[in-house]
Scaffold this motif. Structure first.
Motif, mmCIF file in Angstrom:
data_model
loop_
_atom_site.group_PDB
_atom_site.id
_atom_site.type_symbol
_atom_site.label_atom_id
_atom_site.label_comp_id
_atom_site.label_asym_id
_atom_site.label_seq_id
_atom_site.Cartn_x
_atom_site.Cartn_y
_atom_site.Cartn_z
ATOM 1 N N TYR A 85 -6.715 0.259 -3.914
ATOM 2 C CA TYR A 85 -5.749 1.328 -4.128
ATOM 3 C C TYR A 85 -4.312 0.850 -4.016
ATOM 4 O O TYR A 85 -3.389 1.673 -3.990
ATOM 5 C CB TYR A 85 -6.006 2.480 -3.139
ATOM 6 C CG TYR A 85 -7.201 3.304 -3.531
ATOM 7 C CD1 TYR A 85 -7.072 4.403 -4.371
ATOM 8 C CD2 TYR A 85 -8.472 2.958 -3.087
ATOM 9 C CE1 TYR A 85 -8.169 5.150 -4.746
ATOM 10 C CE2 TYR A 85 -9.586 3.701 -3.460
ATOM 11 C CZ TYR A 85 -9.427 4.794 -4.294
ATOM 12 O OH TYR A 85 -10.531 5.530 -4.675
ATOM 13 N N ARG A 86 -4.120 -0.438 -3.996
ATOM 14 C CA ARG A 86 -2.758 -0.948 -4.042
ATOM 15 C C ARG A 86 -2.261 -0.908 -5.485
ATOM 16 O O ARG A 86 -3.052 -0.846 -6.441
ATOM 17 C CB ARG A 86 -2.706 -2.349 -3.454
ATOM 18 C CG ARG A 86 -2.958 -2.322 -1.957
ATOM 19 C CD ARG A 86 -3.043 -3.676 -1.336
ATOM 20 N NE ARG A 86 -1.749 -4.367 -1.341
ATOM 21 C CZ ARG A 86 -1.471 -5.374 -0.518
ATOM 22 N NH1 ARG A 86 -2.370 -5.789 0.362
ATOM 23 N NH2 ARG A 86 -0.303 -5.976 -0.572
ATOM 24 N N PRO A 87 -0.948 -0.911 -5.682
ATOM 25 C CA PRO A 87 -0.400 -0.689 -7.033
ATOM 26 C C PRO A 87 -0.940 -1.619 -8.106
ATOM 27 O O PRO A 87 -1.267 -1.172 -9.214
ATOM 28 C CB PRO A 87 1.105 -0.870 -6.819
ATOM 29 C CG PRO A 87 1.333 -0.431 -5.418
ATOM 30 C CD PRO A 87 0.120 -0.906 -4.658
ATOM 31 N N ARG A 88 -1.044 -2.910 -7.812
ATOM 32 C CA ARG A 88 -1.506 -3.831 -8.861
ATOM 33 C C ARG A 88 -2.958 -3.584 -9.230
ATOM 34 O O ARG A 88 -3.340 -3.677 -10.405
ATOM 35 C CB ARG A 88 -1.308 -5.276 -8.414
ATOM 36 C CG ARG A 88 0.145 -5.714 -8.414
ATOM 37 C CD ARG A 88 0.229 -7.212 -8.402
ATOM 38 N NE ARG A 88 1.608 -7.667 -8.407
ATOM 39 C CZ ARG A 88 1.989 -8.859 -8.826
ATOM 40 N NH1 ARG A 88 1.084 -9.719 -9.260
ATOM 41 N NH2 ARG A 88 3.258 -9.209 -8.800
ATOM 42 N N ALA A 89 -3.766 -3.296 -8.234
ATOM 43 C CA ALA A 89 -5.171 -3.014 -8.522
ATOM 44 C C ALA A 89 -5.301 -1.764 -9.381
ATOM 45 O O ALA A 89 -6.117 -1.715 -10.310
ATOM 46 C CB ALA A 89 -5.942 -2.859 -7.216
ATOM 47 N N LEU A 90 -4.493 -0.755 -9.098
ATOM 48 C CA LEU A 90 -4.522 0.455 -9.914
ATOM 49 C C LEU A 90 -3.968 0.202 -11.308
ATOM 50 O O LEU A 90 -4.462 0.766 -12.293
ATOM 51 C CB LEU A 90 -3.730 1.566 -9.218
ATOM 52 C CG LEU A 90 -4.369 2.121 -7.936
ATOM 53 C CD1 LEU A 90 -3.417 3.081 -7.246
ATOM 54 C CD2 LEU A 90 -5.690 2.821 -8.251
ATOM 55 N N PRO A 147 0.841 -1.208 0.000
ATOM 56 C CA PRO A 147 0.000 0.000 0.000
ATOM 57 C C PRO A 147 0.869 1.249 0.000
ATOM 58 O O PRO A 147 1.958 1.269 0.589
ATOM 59 C CB PRO A 147 -0.786 -0.121 1.314
ATOM 60 C CG PRO A 147 -0.739 -1.567 1.677
ATOM 61 C CD PRO A 147 0.584 -2.073 1.162
ATOM 62 N N PHE A 148 0.411 2.289 -0.665
ATOM 63 C CA PHE A 148 1.118 3.560 -0.620
ATOM 64 C C PHE A 148 1.062 4.095 0.805
ATOM 65 O O PHE A 148 0.045 3.977 1.491
ATOM 66 C CB PHE A 148 0.494 4.556 -1.593
ATOM 67 C CG PHE A 148 0.656 4.164 -3.030
ATOM 68 C CD1 PHE A 148 1.870 4.328 -3.680
ATOM 69 C CD2 PHE A 148 -0.405 3.620 -3.742
ATOM 70 C CE1 PHE A 148 2.025 3.967 -5.014
ATOM 71 C CE2 PHE A 148 -0.260 3.259 -5.068
ATOM 72 C CZ PHE A 148 0.963 3.423 -5.702
ATOM 73 N N ALA A 149 2.156 4.703 1.235
ATOM 74 C CA ALA A 149 2.281 5.067 2.647
ATOM 75 C C ALA A 149 1.316 6.169 3.055
ATOM 76 O O ALA A 149 0.635 6.062 4.083
ATOM 77 C CB ALA A 149 3.724 5.491 2.937
ATOM 78 N N ASP A 150 1.256 7.237 2.274
ATOM 79 C CA ASP A 150 0.450 8.396 2.659
ATOM 80 C C ASP A 150 0.367 9.340 1.463
ATOM 81 O O ASP A 150 1.102 9.180 0.476
ATOM 82 C CB ASP A 150 1.075 9.112 3.864
ATOM 83 C CG ASP A 150 2.513 9.532 3.619
ATOM 84 O OD1 ASP A 150 2.728 10.470 2.825
ATOM 85 O OD2 ASP A 150 3.415 8.906 4.199
#
Length: 472
Positions: free
Chosen positions: A153-158, A57-60
């Motif tokens: 909202y994790r990178p692969r899903a995006l 997950p992106f941190a912030d």
């Protein structure tokens, strides 16, 4: 009691960037609609493959939108914000304070390409309907942070949501490409993630790490570092390694696209002096120009597309570079010359079968004077998309006007986002599609294209043209 000021809301106009007059806009709207949802081909960029491999997950919001995006930090720096307070150079920072510094200065981004992309991201991805501001900074920070904890909202899903068909990264020649191996073997990841061979530090004796990089290359190949032929063989071998891992291009970020062909013994002599740190500045430029030509020779042999990104004075602020390192917003464009500088290379390889040379620029003056005429003659030359300071909507229109009448649409590369900011990829491609739809609509209205031609070109600009240029 004094009434509070109204909240500034963000509304993305459905016809944004399309022509102002109704008749041309109607044509542009139809052209845009025909390609709006087409898969994204991103054959040159700087997103790390580890982003998708690790899928963390992106941190912030600050880490996601500000800290690593020098498009954003340079504007804040221009207003006096200390780069240390924005996390520059990998130093510690308070994410909420970084976000507050950005939100309270949102007006700085009005009219800029960065502001356009960010507004698109905030609305389309996170549903934020209010303009960033000091008053709403914390609320927006919390709203985005909450969504970043969600699986979608994790990178692969995006990556899936963005419909990315091809994403190329930028990689050191000695990278083991393990991330690319894992991604290529993962059947659950739709779309290709391709490495790109980026050899600048191994070819330019003026690069600060040239000696250490050539020593590492020699150690990898088991040859003496001063052996010029072994040095060339090592570069060729690493290119083959990249090709085996899916690479389609080699990217060259040079100050000027200067090329020169040296006799073997002279090149070997300069190389020996280079690895011992004894080259003069003039000699270093000559050797680098020779290696750019030798890289073209390698591309003719192994098929890697050769992209050249010149015309930038890197690290203009010595103080900033010393404190925070490269890619911190102070790389500044300079005038660039192509016609004479590339003539030695094109004399040898300009008509070579299956050689592709894509020329980029941040000097608008050369589009119509040099790059378009070169692409309009040499079968090997393709016009690179507007890059960096020129990837904004108005600049894209100027690019089309400057190049189309000389070289047409099909001697280009298609749009290239060239970004580290992963979430900006769909916003950037959408802006280019809208801009091109408007340009094509004007040609239709002026009787310069039929609507059928415009429809075909609109689709080819996002699919067939980049696939051809990058051999996809």
């Amino acid at each position: 009691m004094t009434p509070s000021s109204p909240v500034a809301t963000t509304v993305l106009h459905p016809d944004r960037l399309l022509p102002a007059d109704d008749a041309t806009r109607a044509i542009a709207r139809d052209l845009y609609d025909s390609v709006a949802d087409a898969p994204i081909i991103s054959p040159h960029g700087h997103v790390s493959p580890d982003l998708l491999r690790e899928d963390r997950p992106f941190a912030d919001p600050a880490e996601l939108f500000i800290v690593h995006d020098h498009y954003v930090t340079r504007i804040l720096r221009s207003a006096g914000v200390d780069l240390a307070d924005l996390g520059a150079g990998g130093g510690p920072y308070d994410p909420r304070e970084v976000w507050r510094a950005f939100a309270s200065r949102w007006e700085l981004f009005a009219g800029t390409a960065s502001g356009y992309w960010l507004r698109d991201e905030f609305v389309e991805l996170f549903g934020l309907r209010e303009e960033p501001s000091a008053d709403r900074a914390d609320a927006h920070f919390d709203a985005i942070s909450g969504q970043l904890r969600l699986a979608e909202y994790r990178p692969r899903a995006l990556f899936e949501r963005f419909a990315i068909d091809v994403l190329a990264t930028t990689d050191d020649p000695l990278d083991d490409l393990s991330a690319h191996r894992e991604l290529a073997a993962d059947a659950t990841l739709r779309g290709r993630v391709l490495p790109t061979f980026r050899p600048d530090a191994y070819l330019d004796p003026q690069a600060p790490s040239f000696v250490s990089r050539t020593e590492a290359l020699a150690a990898w190949s088991g040859s003496p570092v001063a052996d010029y032929d072994a040095y060339l063989d090592g570069l060729r071998a690493r290119r083959e390694y990249f090709i085996a891992h899916g690479a389609v291009s080699a990217d060259h970020g040079v100050r000027q696209p200067f090329t020169v062909e040296l006799e073997h013994d002279e090149a070997a002599r300069l190389y020996r002096r280079a690895v011992s740190g004894r080259l003069s500045e003039d000699e270093a430029e000559v050797f680098a120009g020779h290696m750019l030509l030798m890289s073209a020779e390698m591309s003719v042999r192994d098929g890697l597309v050769m992209t050249v990104h010149p015309g930038v004075l890197r690290n203009h602020s010595t103080e900033t570079f010393a404190a925070y390192g490269p890619d911190t917003g102070h790389d500044i464009p300079v005038a660039t010359e192509y016609t004479r500088a590339l003539r030695p290379l094109l004399q040898r390889f300009g008509t070579a079968a299956d050689f592709h040379l894509i020329l980029f620029t941040v000097d608008e003056t050369v589009y119509s004077r040099e790059i378009a005429p070169l692409a309009g003659f040499y079968p090997s030359v393709f016009i690179g998309a507007p890059w960096w300071f020129l990837d904004a909507p108005d600049a894209i229109q100027r690019f089309r006007s400057a190049t189309t009448e000389t070289a047409g649409f099909y001697n280009g590369s298609g749009f290239i986002d060239d970004t580290r900011a992963f979430l900006s990829i769909p916003a950037r491609h959408d802006a280019a599609r809208r801009s091109d739809a408007g340009f094509l609509a004007r040609y239709v209205r002026e009787g310069r294209l039929s609507i059928r031609q415009a429809e075909r070109i609109a689709l080819d600009l996002v699919d067939a043209i980049p696939r051809r240029a990058f051999k996809l």
